[in-house]
Enzyme design. Sequence first.
Site, short mmCIF file in Angstrom:
data_model
loop_
_atom_site.label_atom_id
_atom_site.label_comp_id
_atom_site.label_asym_id
_atom_site.label_seq_id
_atom_site.Cartn_x
_atom_site.Cartn_y
_atom_site.Cartn_z
N LYS A 69 0.84 -1.26 0.08
CA LYS A 69 -0.06 -0.07 0.08
C LYS A 69 0.71 1.50 -0.08
O LYS A 69 2.03 1.17 0.43
CB LYS A 69 -1.07 0.07 1.32
CG LYS A 69 -2.18 0.73 1.27
CD LYS A 69 -3.27 -0.09 0.40
CE LYS A 69 -4.40 0.96 0.23
NZ LYS A 69 -5.53 0.12 -0.24
N ASP A 95 -6.68 4.54 -4.63
CA ASP A 95 -7.34 4.21 -3.39
C ASP A 95 -7.95 5.55 -3.19
O ASP A 95 -8.22 6.34 -4.01
CB ASP A 95 -6.42 3.82 -2.44
CG ASP A 95 -7.13 3.42 -1.03
OD1 ASP A 95 -7.87 2.44 -1.08
OD2 ASP A 95 -6.82 4.16 0.11
P1 NAD Z 1 -13.43 7.45 -2.70
O1 NAD Z 1 -12.49 8.63 -2.45
O2 NAD Z 1 -14.08 7.39 -4.29
O3 NAD Z 1 -14.90 7.75 -1.65
C1 NAD Z 1 -14.84 7.68 -0.29
C2 NAD Z 1 -15.95 8.58 -0.02
O4 NAD Z 1 -16.33 8.28 1.24
C3 NAD Z 1 -16.36 9.79 -0.46
O5 NAD Z 1 -17.69 9.84 -0.83
C4 NAD Z 1 -16.29 10.59 1.02
O6 NAD Z 1 -16.97 11.74 0.94
C5 NAD Z 1 -16.80 9.49 1.91
N1 NAD Z 1 -16.25 9.70 3.42
C6 NAD Z 1 -15.03 10.10 3.64
N2 NAD Z 1 -14.81 10.20 5.01
C7 NAD Z 1 -16.38 9.67 5.52
C8 NAD Z 1 -16.93 9.65 6.86
N3 NAD Z 1 -16.11 9.90 7.89
N4 NAD Z 1 -18.17 9.20 6.82
C9 NAD Z 1 -18.93 9.39 5.69
N5 NAD Z 1 -18.31 9.06 4.27
C10 NAD Z 1 -16.93 9.68 4.52
O7 NAD Z 1 -12.78 6.07 -2.12
P2 NAD Z 1 -13.13 4.68 -2.72
O8 NAD Z 1 -12.09 4.37 -3.66
O9 NAD Z 1 -14.32 4.46 -2.57
O10 NAD Z 1 -12.69 4.17 -1.13
C11 NAD Z 1 -13.62 3.77 -0.24
C12 NAD Z 1 -13.03 2.86 0.62
O11 NAD Z 1 -13.03 1.59 -0.10
C13 NAD Z 1 -11.56 2.77 1.39
O12 NAD Z 1 -11.67 2.06 2.68
C14 NAD Z 1 -10.89 2.03 0.52
O13 NAD Z 1 -9.54 1.58 0.81
C15 NAD Z 1 -11.75 0.96 -0.09
N6 NAD Z 1 -11.41 0.24 -1.35
C16 NAD Z 1 -11.57 0.89 -2.37
C17 NAD Z 1 -11.39 -0.05 -3.60
C18 NAD Z 1 -11.53 0.64 -4.96
O14 NAD Z 1 -11.45 -0.09 -5.67
N7 NAD Z 1 -11.93 2.14 -5.07
C19 NAD Z 1 -10.92 -1.09 -3.47
C20 NAD Z 1 -10.89 -1.93 -2.31
C21 NAD Z 1 -11.09 -1.10 -1.34
#
Ligand code: NAD
Length: 420
Positions: free
Chosen positions: A109, A149
């Site tokens: 990561k 991410d």
């Molecule tokens: P992103 O930036 O697209 O979305 C994150 C969202 O969470 C945003 O809408 C933001 O406003 C919201 N957010 C942030 N803090 C918050 C809080 N305290 N309360 C409520 N909402 C909040 O990111 P993403 O890629 O969707 O990632 C989100 C999670 O999913 C992370 O933990 C990431 O590690 C995990 N993840 C993402 C992927 C991927 O392919 N994008 C893959 C595996 C895991």
Amino acid sequence: MTNNGGAVNPFETAQRQVDICAKYLNLDAGMTEILKHPKRELTVNFPVRMDNGSYRVFTGYRVQYNMARGPTKGGIRYHPQVTLDEVRALAAWMTWKCAVVSLPYGGAKGGVICDPKAMSKGELERMTRRFASEISPIIGPEIDVPAPDVYTDSQTMAWIMDTYSMQKGYSVPGVVTGKPLSIGGSEGRGEATGRGCMYVIREAAKDLGLNMKGASVAVQGFGNAGSVAAKLVHAELGGKIIAVSDTKGGILNKNGLDPVAVEKYKQEKGSVVGFPGSQKISNNELLALDCDVLIPAALENQITRENASSVKAKIIAEAANGPTTPEADEILHKNKVTVLPDVLANAGGVTVSYFEWVQDLQGYFWDVNDVNSRLERVMSGSYRGVAEVAKKHGVHNRTAAYIVAVGRVVEAMRVRGIYP
Ligand code: NAD
């Protein structure tokens, strides 16, 4: 970053999770100790020219946790509260995640401490390119393959791919995944995490006898993972999305929200809050809603010992990484909440990243149906594998997923032996 004042160190959580499953795998103290430490960590401090002509020094990390099963794989996060321990935890989770869905990868990561919302596109590009250059000695298609991410996206990956390729003197699409299609990205990658999450929800609902048609669903974090999961659970399973949230707060409509319209509203207004016909709720209220499925899709440490007993959902599908603390896990298990752990529930992203890397290495690209049907096989097969181990050992799904994943990593380490 946490909703409990930042008290929980995610890396301590990750280490404790190894201890828990070491008991079931009868691991000796030496092997357990190895599994609790990252193999390689790089910290870089690097200058970036800002738009006003000044220079700012940014700090970034790349942690490669374990490479027993293959090149390491994992995203890069841009966030003001990135810490080395957070990156270590995320790298450990990537190791288990790749193993739980049987990809030939280890885990890694990366992260840069920055506030991407307060930076221009030019500043982000220069920061990304310099960070890519700083970590270039330890990344590459056969070493370590970054991906998007939180607050990084396909454009970020394109800049990294280009920077790395410029240094090599030829195009190296396989150095990162989550790229735009035009430079070797994969069909289906953009929605893979949410789609994979939808498949495991579907399988778990079958096991619980829960009819997903009309089942109520709340989603914390309406970003990439959360919004796609919401849209697909709605469109393909017939689930009713009653609440979603982002950093500005949450919205509720017990009769159901149209996730496509909410997404459009968020794109226009910058937040889901204020969506017509919805009632504003806090993120904590969202977690405690009376619903069938809760999808935490924001950041880690959201469901803790303080609020776990107020969770009313039958299924928690962890689209986010590390949203539930070990103490909360026990409370949820006692309350018969089925938790689909992050290493399984959000493994769709890395699975299609793996497909992308395979396509890049072969120079042969698949259509979206091919990608999605392969993803469906991986996700439902992995869910079944975890559910069987959970049943066999009488443990909750997270421990079961760790038993499967850590067992596979240990097997690779045993057969390879410890060098020299
Ligand atoms: P992103 O930036 O697209 O979305 C994150 C969202 O969470 C945003 O809408 C933001 O406003 C919201 N957010 C942030 N803090 C918050 C809080 N305290 N309360 C409520 N909402 C909040 O990111 P993403 O890629 O969707 O990632 C989100 C999670 O999913 C992370 O933990 C990431 O590690 C995990 N993840 C993402 C992927 C991927 O392919 N994008 C893959 C595996 C895991």
